[in-house]
Motif scaffolding. Structure first.
Motif, mmCIF file in Angstrom:
data_model
loop_
_atom_site.group_PDB
_atom_site.id
_atom_site.type_symbol
_atom_site.label_atom_id
_atom_site.label_comp_id
_atom_site.label_asym_id
_atom_site.label_seq_id
_atom_site.Cartn_x
_atom_site.Cartn_y
_atom_site.Cartn_z
ATOM 1 N N THR A 127 0.824 -1.212 0.000
ATOM 2 C CA THR A 127 0.000 0.000 0.000
ATOM 3 C C THR A 127 0.856 1.259 0.000
ATOM 4 O O THR A 127 0.338 2.352 -0.247
ATOM 5 N N LEU A 128 2.151 1.097 0.262
ATOM 6 C CA LEU A 128 3.073 2.233 0.275
ATOM 7 C C LEU A 128 4.111 2.173 -0.841
ATOM 8 O O LEU A 128 4.675 3.202 -1.213
ATOM 9 N N SER A 129 4.389 0.987 -1.371
ATOM 10 C CA SER A 129 5.557 0.815 -2.243
ATOM 11 C C SER A 129 5.301 1.145 -3.709
ATOM 12 O O SER A 129 6.251 1.256 -4.490
ATOM 13 N N ALA A 130 4.040 1.310 -4.094
ATOM 14 C CA ALA A 130 3.731 1.659 -5.494
ATOM 15 C C ALA A 130 3.651 3.183 -5.638
ATOM 16 O O ALA A 130 3.452 3.899 -4.657
ATOM 17 N N PRO A 131 3.816 3.702 -6.854
ATOM 18 C CA PRO A 131 3.680 5.149 -7.053
ATOM 19 C C PRO A 131 2.328 5.640 -6.547
ATOM 20 O O PRO A 131 1.294 4.997 -6.764
ATOM 21 N N GLY A 132 2.332 6.778 -5.852
ATOM 22 C CA GLY A 132 1.095 7.322 -5.294
ATOM 23 C C GLY A 132 0.970 8.809 -5.547
ATOM 24 O O GLY A 132 1.866 9.449 -6.098
ATOM 25 N N LYS A 133 -0.155 9.362 -5.117
ATOM 26 C CA LYS A 133 -0.382 10.790 -5.284
ATOM 27 C C LYS A 133 0.575 11.579 -4.394
ATOM 28 O O LYS A 133 0.940 11.128 -3.304
ATOM 29 N N PRO A 134 1.000 12.756 -4.838
ATOM 30 C CA PRO A 134 1.963 13.539 -4.049
ATOM 31 C C PRO A 134 1.387 14.093 -2.750
ATOM 32 O O PRO A 134 2.131 14.493 -1.864
ATOM 33 N N PHE A 135 0.057 14.081 -2.640
ATOM 34 C CA PHE A 135 -0.608 14.634 -1.461
ATOM 35 C C PHE A 135 -1.767 13.711 -1.132
ATOM 36 O O PHE A 135 -2.686 13.541 -1.942
ATOM 37 N N GLN A 136 -1.754 13.093 0.041
ATOM 38 C CA GLN A 136 -2.748 12.087 0.384
ATOM 39 C C GLN A 136 -3.373 12.396 1.749
ATOM 40 O O GLN A 136 -2.983 13.340 2.424
ATOM 41 N N ASP A 153 16.018 6.741 -4.880
ATOM 42 C CA ASP A 153 15.259 7.844 -5.463
ATOM 43 C C ASP A 153 14.185 8.317 -4.481
ATOM 44 O O ASP A 153 13.819 7.606 -3.540
ATOM 45 N N LEU A 154 13.666 9.518 -4.715
ATOM 46 C CA LEU A 154 12.587 10.061 -3.894
ATOM 47 C C LEU A 154 11.598 10.787 -4.811
ATOM 48 O O LEU A 154 11.680 11.999 -5.009
ATOM 49 N N PRO A 155 10.637 10.047 -5.391
ATOM 50 C CA PRO A 155 9.698 10.623 -6.363
ATOM 51 C C PRO A 155 8.542 11.346 -5.679
ATOM 52 O O PRO A 155 7.420 10.850 -5.587
ATOM 53 N N THR A 156 8.812 12.539 -5.181
ATOM 54 C CA THR A 156 7.802 13.298 -4.462
ATOM 55 C C THR A 156 7.805 14.747 -4.930
ATOM 56 O O THR A 156 8.501 15.108 -5.875
ATOM 57 N N THR A 157 7.024 15.578 -4.238
ATOM 58 C CA THR A 157 6.957 17.010 -4.535
ATOM 59 C C THR A 157 7.200 17.782 -3.246
ATOM 60 O O THR A 157 7.328 17.200 -2.171
ATOM 61 N N VAL A 158 7.211 19.094 -3.357
ATOM 62 C CA VAL A 158 7.388 19.929 -2.168
ATOM 63 C C VAL A 158 6.085 20.114 -1.389
ATOM 64 O O VAL A 158 6.085 20.723 -0.319
ATOM 65 N N MET A 159 4.987 19.585 -1.880
ATOM 66 C CA MET A 159 3.685 19.853 -1.274
ATOM 67 C C MET A 159 3.594 19.483 0.214
ATOM 68 O O MET A 159 3.082 20.279 1.014
ATOM 69 N N PRO A 160 4.057 18.300 0.651
ATOM 70 C CA PRO A 160 3.959 18.007 2.085
ATOM 71 C C PRO A 160 4.740 18.994 2.951
ATOM 72 O O PRO A 160 4.354 19.267 4.088
ATOM 73 N N PHE A 161 5.806 19.531 2.402
ATOM 74 C CA PHE A 161 6.668 20.423 3.173
ATOM 75 C C PHE A 161 6.103 21.835 3.296
ATOM 76 O O PHE A 161 6.181 22.458 4.356
ATOM 77 N N ILE A 162 5.511 22.327 2.195
ATOM 78 C CA ILE A 162 5.068 23.721 2.214
ATOM 79 C C ILE A 162 3.590 23.886 2.541
ATOM 80 O O ILE A 162 3.157 24.976 2.907
ATOM 81 N N LEU A 163 2.794 22.805 2.428
ATOM 82 C CA LEU A 163 1.367 22.908 2.742
ATOM 83 C C LEU A 163 1.012 22.301 4.095
ATOM 84 O O LEU A 163 -0.007 22.662 4.682
ATOM 85 N N VAL A 215 13.367 2.497 3.986
ATOM 86 C CA VAL A 215 13.076 1.900 2.681
ATOM 87 C C VAL A 215 13.351 2.849 1.522
ATOM 88 O O VAL A 215 13.893 2.462 0.491
ATOM 89 N N GLY A 216 12.970 4.120 1.653
ATOM 90 C CA GLY A 216 13.209 5.076 0.581
ATOM 91 C C GLY A 216 12.235 4.940 -0.570
ATOM 92 O O GLY A 216 11.193 4.304 -0.469
ATOM 93 N N SER A 217 12.575 5.571 -1.688
ATOM 94 C CA SER A 217 11.836 5.504 -2.945
ATOM 95 C C SER A 217 10.345 5.807 -2.753
ATOM 96 O O SER A 217 9.984 6.722 -2.025
ATOM 97 N N HIS A 218 9.462 5.038 -3.405
ATOM 98 C CA HIS A 218 8.032 5.319 -3.358
ATOM 99 C C HIS A 218 7.467 5.178 -1.950
ATOM 100 O O HIS A 218 6.517 5.882 -1.587
ATOM 101 N N THR A 219 8.048 4.273 -1.172
ATOM 102 C CA THR A 219 7.571 4.103 0.201
ATOM 103 C C THR A 219 7.746 5.390 0.995
ATOM 104 O O THR A 219 6.822 5.847 1.690
ATOM 105 N N LEU A 220 8.914 6.001 0.896
ATOM 106 C CA LEU A 220 9.157 7.261 1.594
ATOM 107 C C LEU A 220 8.280 8.370 1.024
ATOM 108 O O LEU A 220 7.737 9.194 1.772
ATOM 109 N N ALA A 221 8.116 8.396 -0.292
ATOM 110 C CA ALA A 221 7.286 9.426 -0.918
ATOM 111 C C ALA A 221 5.840 9.333 -0.426
ATOM 112 O O ALA A 221 5.206 10.347 -0.107
#
Length: 326
Positions: free
Chosen positions: A200-209, A248-258, A220-226
């Motif tokens: 439920t964490l390891s696949a690509p997901g929305k940048p804001f959930q 890798d870290l496939p995320t956006t700045v949204m969790p940080f700034i919002l 773990v890193g990667s999609h899990t961390l994102a």
């Protein structure tokens, strides 16, 4: 002569347990008779030749060790002192601790806490010490037990297992993410309140959930961390210490700034002595040795290579302790 797990790369890669002349030990101001070592993820990468961990050849593997000082020209150490070593590039650029003897720098060592035996110190090892650094990062950024659930990824691994035990004892509600459904009883015995499937964490997901986690310990890193970042609550903290899924870290700045989420990077290899000592002091207070024993699988040095491959294949639960002293 002493036994060591030697890594060579002259005519192709080779890992073997062999006799080594003491005259070949590298420079250092403290010589230690090693009683126990352990296998961390980085050790597994090196021994199984899965990643370019080793920077100089030949190399004695083993980033961790616990034993007794034999000789010292360092002012802080003398023969008979019980010491612990973690990291500092040992097993990468300096001969390591999967050996009956190691020559190290005194500035790299800490005194074995009286709460632990050498075996227990290696049951903790870099993985457990890193877990404590992650817990301290959450605390230092203001995460408290009443703030909500804390997620631990890679839960059956060394970092994850110790992190669950520590957080549960401190009163946190811990959710363990794992791909091993059969290990749910083990994770709950460590203190996890619930267990979730890592898919439920390891696949690509929305940048804001949807917000869920007050804090996260991620190895773990990667999609899990994102995904963990995307699900962290307002003002929450994510302590990142590993890359088992990827760097890798496939995320956006949204969790940080919002949501004002903090991503706290945790390094155990080159952490200064004061931070190391703080982590080990807290481990001595907050980690139940009896619970620690439930995480441990002990092997002799001769079995360490096979165990490293098992670690890389995801067949290891908790911590592997390597026995060096007869």
């Amino acid at each position: 002569m002493f036994k060591a797990l030697m890594l060579e790369n002259t005519d192709g890669f080779k890992a073997s347990v062999t006799q080594v002349d003491e005259a070949r030990l590298p420079q250092g101001d403290v010589t230690v008779a090693m009683a126990y070592s352990t296998l961390n993820f980085k050790d597994g990468l090196a021994i199984a030749n899965k990643s370019p961990v080793v920077r100089q050849w030949p190399m004695v593997a083993g980033i961790d060790g616990a034993g007794t000082v034999l000789e010292s020209s360092h002012p802080n150490w003398r023969a008979g002192d019980a010491v612990v070593h973690n990291g500092w590039g040992v097993g990468e650029t300096h001969w390591g601790c999967l050996a009956e003897k190691a020559r190290l720098k005194g500035d790299w060592l800490i005194r074995l806490p009286s709460a632990f035996t050498p075996r227990q110190a290696m049951a903790i090892g870099t993985a457990g010490y890193t877990a404590m650094l992650c817990v301290l990062a959450l605390e230092d950024h203001g995460v408290k037990p009443d703030a909500g659930e804390v997620l631990v990824t890679g839960a059956t691994g060394g970092v994850g297992s110790v992190a669950i035990a520590l957080l549960a004892k401190l009163g946190f509600t811990v959710v363990a993410a794992t791909g091993k459904a059969s290990e749910e009883p083990y994770l709950k015995s460590l203190g996890a309140s619930s267990v979730m499937d890592r898919t439920t964490l390891s696949a690509p997901g929305k940048p804001f959930q949807k917000e869920r986690w007050a804090g996260v310990v991620d190895a773990v890193g990667s999609h899990t961390l994102a995904n963990a970042l995307a699900q962290t609550r307002y003002g929450g903290v994510v302590a990142a210490c590993g890359l088992a899924q990827g760097m890798d870290l496939p995320t956006t700045v949204m969790p940080f700034i919002l949501r004002g989420v903090t991503l706290a990077g945790v390094d155990s290899v080159m952490a200064p002595l004061v931070k190391r000592q703080r982590a080990w002091d807290r481990l001595a207070c907050d980690l139940d040795p009896a619970l620690l024993e439930t995480m441990v699988h002990e092997v002799p040095l001769e079995a360490a290579i096979a165990s490293a491959h098992d670690l890389m294949d995801g067949k290891v639960r908790g911590r592997v302790v390597v026995r060096l002293a007869v």
